[in-house]
Design a protein around this motif. Sequence first.
Motif: not given
Length: 298
Positions: A201-214
Amino acid sequence: MCTLDGLKEILVIWAAELRRAVRSGRAIVLLGLYSMFSALVLLVVGFVTRELQSQLNAGLPGSTMDPDMAAQAADQMHRGVLGFLTSNDSAMMEALAHVPIVVLIVYKITLFFLPAYIALMGFDQVSGEVGPRSMRYLTVRARRSSVLLGKFLSQATLLVGLVLIIDLAIFIYARILNADFAFGVLVLNLLKFWSATIVFSLAYVALTSFCSSLFRNPAVSLVFNFILLFVFWLMDSVGQAVSEQNVLRYLRYLSPSHYSGNLLHPKLAEFATSGAAYAAFAAVFLFGAYGVLRARDL
């Protein structure tokens, strides 16, 4: 001193974001959503496996199958399903032989949908602050990297708790259905399955952080997150479908989901390889999110 100050900033933001998520009722809503989906899958899979088991125990209508033959057939069916779920890896089959099939099937299904759940959980993690420009008040008092890591850790902590609650319920349900599911085996495999899910899950939490910052708009962040999840799934599917001589097979190595198969592997080297892959994906996504936040005007 700078490092200590940065750590303090991360901890303060983490605690504040976690309290806000709990007080807003989001944790309850997310737990309810995850619970309903997991319960639906668990009940359907449990019903099907119970029906198959009862038919094998009783023998087919009109057949002369004795109880020993029925037990042997049930064992063969169990091993066949276990082999399918573990890609016929003998070490994994042996390690998971005493885990009820219903747990393995529910684990595989929920792991497939968990990235979408994570996206729904934190799509406004950063964009919810960037859009109304409230982020600038945070960045006056703390580094942008501290804000990002604090929000990331807050969502990760919330997810760790929610997954533990659901996994515990699944294993208790499996224990009720399977009297031979020993308590010691239950506890050991609960920790193993929970740890595997968290690493995944942690990789996908980081992916969500990336998408949310864009993006400044949380809805756009959510849509883009779903698009990336579909792209990763497509890359993994195409990479597995083509022949070994086709260059497209390398696409699967660029998808996080490709490395989920060995998260339950009993051999440390196999598990460590998958864990390192997810750590690398998480680092890439977080560095990308930090690069966006550092460059943009808040």
